[in-house]
Design a protein around this motif. Structure first.
Motif, PDB file in Angstrom:
ATOM      1  N   THR A  18      -2.584 -15.726 -37.683  1.00 48.83           N
ATOM      2  CA  THR A  18      -2.315 -14.692 -36.678  1.00 48.83           C
ATOM      3  C   THR A  18      -3.599 -14.291 -35.959  1.00 48.83           C
ATOM      4  OG1 THR A  18      -0.605 -13.878 -38.166  1.00 48.83           O
ATOM      5  CG2 THR A  18      -1.214 -12.440 -36.338  1.00 48.83           C
ATOM      6  N   LEU A  19      -4.677 -14.109 -36.736  1.00 51.64           N
ATOM      7  CA  LEU A  19      -5.959 -13.724 -36.130  1.00 51.64           C
ATOM      8  C   LEU A  19      -6.433 -14.776 -35.128  1.00 51.64           C
ATOM      9  CD1 LEU A  19      -7.977 -12.373 -39.217  1.00 51.64           C
ATOM     10  CD2 LEU A  19      -6.993 -11.042 -37.346  1.00 51.64           C
ATOM     11  N   PHE A  20      -6.260 -16.042 -35.498  1.00 54.05           N
ATOM     12  CA  PHE A  20      -6.724 -17.121 -34.637  1.00 54.05           C
ATOM     13  C   PHE A  20      -5.851 -17.233 -33.379  1.00 54.05           C
ATOM     14  CE2 PHE A  20      -7.778 -21.868 -34.207  1.00 54.05           C
ATOM     15  CZ  PHE A  20      -8.956 -21.591 -33.506  1.00 54.05           C
ATOM     16  N   GLU A  21      -4.556 -16.968 -33.541  1.00 55.30           N
ATOM     17  CA  GLU A  21      -3.648 -16.969 -32.376  1.00 55.30           C
ATOM     18  C   GLU A  21      -4.120 -15.925 -31.357  1.00 55.30           C
ATOM     19  OE1 GLU A  21       0.176 -16.391 -34.164  1.00 55.30           O
ATOM     20  OE2 GLU A  21       0.544 -18.553 -34.378  1.00 55.30           O
ATOM     21  N   ARG A  22      -4.523 -14.757 -31.889  1.00 50.92           N
ATOM     22  CA  ARG A  22      -4.992 -13.701 -30.976  1.00 50.92           C
ATOM     23  C   ARG A  22      -6.256 -14.138 -30.230  1.00 50.92           C
ATOM     24  NH1 ARG A  22      -4.524  -9.038 -35.150  1.00 50.92           N
ATOM     25  NH2 ARG A  22      -2.257  -9.000 -35.353  1.00 50.92           N
ATOM     26  N   VAL A  23      -7.123 -14.818 -30.958  1.00 52.89           N
ATOM     27  CA  VAL A  23      -8.352 -15.315 -30.319  1.00 52.89           C
ATOM     28  C   VAL A  23      -7.993 -16.299 -29.209  1.00 52.89           C
ATOM     29  CG1 VAL A  23     -10.419 -16.732 -30.668  1.00 52.89           C
ATOM     30  CG2 VAL A  23      -9.816 -14.963 -32.335  1.00 52.89           C
ATOM     31  N   LEU A  24      -7.099 -17.220 -29.528  1.00 50.26           N
ATOM     32  CA  LEU A  24      -6.726 -18.259 -28.553  1.00 50.26           C
ATOM     33  C   LEU A  24      -6.024 -17.645 -27.343  1.00 50.26           C
ATOM     34  CD1 LEU A  24      -5.499 -20.994 -31.063  1.00 50.26           C
ATOM     35  CD2 LEU A  24      -7.581 -21.081 -29.666  1.00 50.26           C
ATOM     36  N   GLU A  25      -5.155 -16.669 -27.623  1.00 51.53           N
ATOM     37  CA  GLU A  25      -4.430 -16.016 -26.516  1.00 51.53           C
ATOM     38  C   GLU A  25      -5.395 -15.260 -25.615  1.00 51.53           C
ATOM     39  OE1 GLU A  25      -1.653 -13.878 -28.889  1.00 51.53           O
ATOM     40  OE2 GLU A  25      -0.258 -15.571 -29.048  1.00 51.53           O
ATOM     41  N   GLY A  26      -6.427 -14.682 -26.204  1.00 57.03           N
ATOM     42  CA  GLY A  26      -7.416 -13.958 -25.418  1.00 57.03           C
ATOM     43  C   GLY A  26      -8.294 -14.899 -24.600  1.00 57.03           C
ATOM     44  N   LYS A  27      -8.506 -16.078 -25.140  1.00 55.01           N
ATOM     45  CA  LYS A  27      -9.428 -17.033 -24.536  1.00 55.01           C
ATOM     46  C   LYS A  27      -8.759 -17.863 -23.433  1.00 55.01           C
ATOM     47  CE  LYS A  27     -12.919 -19.941 -26.831  1.00 55.01           C
ATOM     48  NZ  LYS A  27     -14.201 -19.308 -26.558  1.00 55.01           N
ATOM     49  N   TYR A  28      -7.508 -18.219 -23.676  1.00 53.67           N
ATOM     50  CA  TYR A  28      -6.802 -19.108 -22.732  1.00 53.67           C
ATOM     51  C   TYR A  28      -5.501 -18.450 -22.295  1.00 53.67           C
ATOM     52  CZ  TYR A  28      -9.998 -22.289 -25.123  1.00 53.67           C
ATOM     53  OH  TYR A  28     -11.106 -22.860 -25.674  1.00 53.67           O
ATOM     54  N   LYS A  29      -5.336 -18.298 -20.997  1.00 60.84           N
ATOM     55  CA  LYS A  29      -4.114 -17.656 -20.480  1.00 60.84           C
ATOM     56  C   LYS A  29      -2.884 -18.515 -20.745  1.00 60.84           C
ATOM     57  CE  LYS A  29      -5.716 -14.460 -17.043  1.00 60.84           C
ATOM     58  NZ  LYS A  29      -6.448 -14.400 -15.801  1.00 60.84           N
ATOM     59  N   ASN A  30      -1.792 -17.869 -21.081  1.00 58.95           N
ATOM     60  CA  ASN A  30      -0.489 -18.536 -21.269  1.00 58.95           C
ATOM     61  C   ASN A  30      -0.546 -19.713 -22.244  1.00 58.95           C
ATOM     62  OD1 ASN A  30       0.497 -16.740 -19.317  1.00 58.95           O
ATOM     63  ND2 ASN A  30      -0.219 -18.136 -17.696  1.00 58.95           N
ATOM     64  N   ILE A  31      -1.313 -19.518 -23.326  1.00 60.40           N
ATOM     65  CA  ILE A  31      -1.423 -20.601 -24.311  1.00 60.40           C
ATOM     66  C   ILE A  31      -0.187 -20.633 -25.230  1.00 60.40           C
ATOM     67  CG2 ILE A  31      -2.637 -19.256 -26.090  1.00 60.40           C
ATOM     68  CD1 ILE A  31      -3.865 -22.673 -25.240  1.00 60.40           C
ATOM     69  N   GLY A  32       0.597 -19.548 -25.168  1.00 65.68           N
ATOM     70  CA  GLY A  32       1.766 -19.386 -26.064  1.00 65.68           C
ATOM     71  C   GLY A  32       2.621 -20.637 -26.210  1.00 65.68           C
ATOM     72  N   PRO A  33       3.111 -21.205 -25.088  1.00 64.01           N
ATOM     73  CA  PRO A  33       3.982 -22.377 -25.209  1.00 64.01           C
ATOM     74  C   PRO A  33       3.285 -23.564 -25.885  1.00 64.01           C
ATOM     75  CG  PRO A  33       4.107 -21.447 -22.999  1.00 64.01           C
ATOM     76  CD  PRO A  33       3.007 -20.722 -23.700  1.00 64.01           C
ATOM     77  N   GLU A  34       1.987 -23.705 -25.648  1.00 62.69           N
ATOM     78  CA  GLU A  34       1.254 -24.820 -26.262  1.00 62.69           C
ATOM     79  C   GLU A  34       1.162 -24.620 -27.785  1.00 62.69           C
ATOM     80  OE1 GLU A  34      -2.137 -25.801 -23.982  1.00 62.69           O
ATOM     81  OE2 GLU A  34      -2.623 -27.566 -25.189  1.00 62.69           O
ATOM     82  N   LEU A  35       0.910 -23.374 -28.176  1.00 60.89           N
ATOM     83  CA  LEU A  35       0.854 -23.081 -29.612  1.00 60.89           C
ATOM     84  C   LEU A  35       2.219 -23.346 -30.261  1.00 60.89           C
ATOM     85  CD1 LEU A  35      -1.301 -19.795 -29.752  1.00 60.89           C
ATOM     86  CD2 LEU A  35      -2.041 -22.188 -29.814  1.00 60.89           C
ATOM     87  N   LYS A  36       3.259 -22.998 -29.517  1.00 63.99           N
ATOM     88  CA  LYS A  36       4.618 -23.227 -30.024  1.00 63.99           C
ATOM     89  C   LYS A  36       4.873 -24.731 -30.217  1.00 63.99           C
ATOM     90  CE  LYS A  36       9.255 -22.036 -30.222  1.00 63.99           C
ATOM     91  NZ  LYS A  36       9.775 -23.346 -30.567  1.00 63.99           N
ATOM     92  N   ARG A  37       4.416 -25.521 -29.248  1.00 58.03           N
ATOM     93  CA  ARG A  37       4.592 -26.972 -29.351  1.00 58.03           C
ATOM     94  C   ARG A  37       3.858 -27.522 -30.582  1.00 58.03           C
ATOM     95  NH1 ARG A  37       4.353 -27.080 -23.768  1.00 58.03           N
ATOM     96  NH2 ARG A  37       2.110 -27.444 -23.714  1.00 58.03           N
ATOM     97  N   ILE A  38       2.639 -27.008 -30.793  1.00 52.98           N
ATOM     98  CA  ILE A  38       1.862 -27.452 -31.965  1.00 52.98           C
ATOM     99  C   ILE A  38       2.595 -27.082 -33.248  1.00 52.98           C
ATOM    100  CG2 ILE A  38      -0.265 -27.009 -33.271  1.00 52.98           C
ATOM    101  CD1 ILE A  38      -1.698 -26.751 -30.527  1.00 52.98           C
TER     102      ILE A  38
END
Lengths: 244, 324
Positions: free
Chosen positions: B271-291
């Protein structure tokens, strides 16, 4: 290691790791390790420094256990051990260190792993031994010969792999056996050999299998009683006399 | 300070999610009695430590750990299929079904195993590092240690000799605060375990936040670079495990319920890393979901692979007791 007495502190490393790793990971890793250890009773070395625990190590599949009785055997067996990819406990009898014997200069003199040796031929009784026990057995055989008793001395050389064929072959010829070991009597080399003989040579048995071993006590300091607890030539002769 | 690119960060994310899903599925398979036996030690909660640390290694560097080893094997790049087959004791397992969950190794990946005797792998780690030095390579070894094992005699023997011989090794204590059921402070007068480095004359890599994959990667990268040139480093990575010591530990969830919930809610490494990634890259949500979905599929496939793998036979039972 300086003496095998210190191996108890390393039992986990030797038994749980060195002996198991090849099997546990199904052959991915090998453990080409030779552990040299001086073994046996010293001069009044007392209870913690007088062990001959080779049979404990031979209990575990995954280890080989080498126990030479002569300088030449030690040379050929050590060469074989170093050239082998299995973990090997290589014990050297402290009492045999000062006893010289011929050794070849051939750097490729290698004795096969797990092969025993007939150190003296005979037909009336088989003395089965290894390491220092071979010395007592040969001395006893010499004494017995004076009375016309021809004892065959089987030196197993290795507690694992164990050359049972050599034992059976000799026993089928003599029909009598005394097992001679420097180690303790309970759950021992002698127990194993006796069990194997009765199982495989039952119809050839003319007498009970006798065992000569150290007494079932921790070794004391006082010289008089220390010697009392250990095997000797007379004890071998007494055992032979009981079954002839 | 390393500055990993997006691709690298997403790869770490993938590995962490894969480990979490793999471990969660193992737990379910155990309840379903498809994974059997009395031992299975899940890595859930520790993901950032394993992934961040191993990302600091080269492929020819080595890793060795204790019995909490499936996550480490996955992080070192071992395919989930033969790991899952080993969990089920099947012939296609990494160890032919003969090692089980505590003995996951892959020579090819320089993953020297999972070892089941607490602390027993520490001398092996020192030996691997010694071999690297003796053979004049510049390989490094990472050895993971539990906080409980750090009080074992093997710890002293192995870490001491690594210092004396300046071996290329990074000792990482995964301090999850509880050794089986004993809290660190109840067994250890000095609970800052990394301070022991000084006593062995080796570099103290400090206590790091084991839930922050980027922090772990930074610290371990520095340690690996140091070890490659100079000698051993001791790092303490503060983390938390989400399940009992092993599957036989049924009281952990209840005994430490409040603390466990706190870590899951506020310090979960994924969860912590997801927050970092979301803050760093816009609209990364769908990519994380695919992973996430791809990892779920990989775990499904590993279960399928394992279930279709045959049981070992008599020939397997007697094979490899000795080297022929």
């Amino acid at each position: 290691m300086m003496t095998i007495n210190f191996a108890f502190l390393a039992l986990d490393a030797i038994i749980n790791h060195a002996a198991k790793i090849h099997y546990m990971f199904d052959g991915q890793f090998t453990v080409p390790l030779v552990i040299r250890a001086a073994s046996g009773w010293g001069n009044q070395a007392t209870a913690t420094h007088s062990h001959t625990p080779e049979p404990i190590f031979a209990h575990f599949p995954g280890l080989y256990v080498a126990c030479p009785a002569t300088p030449s055997d030690a040379y050929g067996m050590l060469k074989a051990s170093i050239r082998n990819d299995n973990p090997i406990l290589f014990t050297e009898s402290i009492a045999l260190y000062p006893k010289p014997g011929p050794v070849t200069e051939d750097p490729d003199f290698v004795l096969p792993i797990g092969k025993g040796d007939i150190k003296r031929e005979g037909k009336h009784v088989t003395l089965i031994s290894y390491a220092r026990g071979v010395e007592w057995s040969l001395a006893a055989a010499k004494e017995l010969a004076k009375d016309g008793v021809e004892a065959e001395v089987v030196d197993l050389r290795w507690l694992r792999p164990l050359d049972l064929d050599l034992v059976f072959e000799s026993f089928k010829k003599t029909n009598r056996a005394v097992i001679v070991e420097e180690s303790l009597p309970m759950y021992s080399f002698g127990s194993e050999i006796a069990a194997q003989i009765q199982d495989h040579c039952f119809d050839y048995m003319d007498a009970p299998i006798k065992r000569v071993s150290a007494m079932d006590v921790p070794l004391p300091f006082a010289r008089e009683i220390e010697l009392m607890a250990l095997p000797n030539v007379q004890k071998v002769l007494d055992a032979v006399e009981e079954i002839l | 300070m390393a500055n990993p690119n997006k691709e690298t960060l997403l790869e770490w994310y993938r590995q962490m999610v894969l480990i979490r899903l793999f471990e969660t599925r193992c737990d379910e398979l155990y309840q379903e009695k498809k994974i059997t036996g009395v031992y299975m030690h899940l890595y859930s909660g520790h993901e950032a430590t394993g992934v961040g640390a191993l990302a600091a290694l080269r492929p020819d560097d080595n890793v060795i750990t204790a019995y909490r080893d499936h996550g480490i094997a996955l992080a070192k790049g071992v395919h989930p299929n033969p790991i899952m087959a080993e969990m089920m004791g099947r012939k296609d397992g990494v160890s032919g079904g003969k090692g089980g969950s505590m003995h996951i190794a892959s020579k090819e990946h320089r993953m020297w195993g999972g070892y089941a005797i607490v602390g027993g792998h520490l001398p092996l780690a020192a030996g691997i590092a010694f071999a690297s030095k003796y053979k004049d390579t510049d390989e490094v070894t990472i050895c993971f240690i539990g906080d409980g094992a750090s009080n074992n005699g093997y710890f002293h023997e192995a870490v001491n000799i690594s210092g004396a011989w300046k071996l290329p090794i990074v000792w990482i204590i995964e301090n999850n605060l509880v050794a089986m059921g004993t809290r660190v402070e109840d067994s250890t007068a000095q609970p800052l375990l990394h301070l022991r480095a000084e006593g062995y004359g080796i570099k103290d890599g400090g206590r790091i936040d084991g839930q922050d994959v980027m922090a772990v990667h930074d610290a371990v990268s520095d340690a690996v670079a140091y070890a490659r040139k100079n000698g051993p480093v001791l790092i303490e990575s503060l983390t938390y495990r989400y399940k009992g010591h092993g599957v036989s530990d049924k009281s952990y969830d209840k005994r430490f319920a409040d603390e466990l919930e706190e870590w899951k809610q506020n310090r979960d490494p994924i969860t912590l890393f997801e927050r970092v990634l979301e803050g760093k890259y816009k609209n990364i949500g769908p990519e994380l979901k695919r992973i996430h979905d791809a990892c779920a599929q990989a775990v499904d496939e590993s279960v399928e692979f394992a279930l279709n793998s045959p049981e070992p036979t008599y020939d397997d039972l007697i094979r490899n007791v000795y080297v022929d």
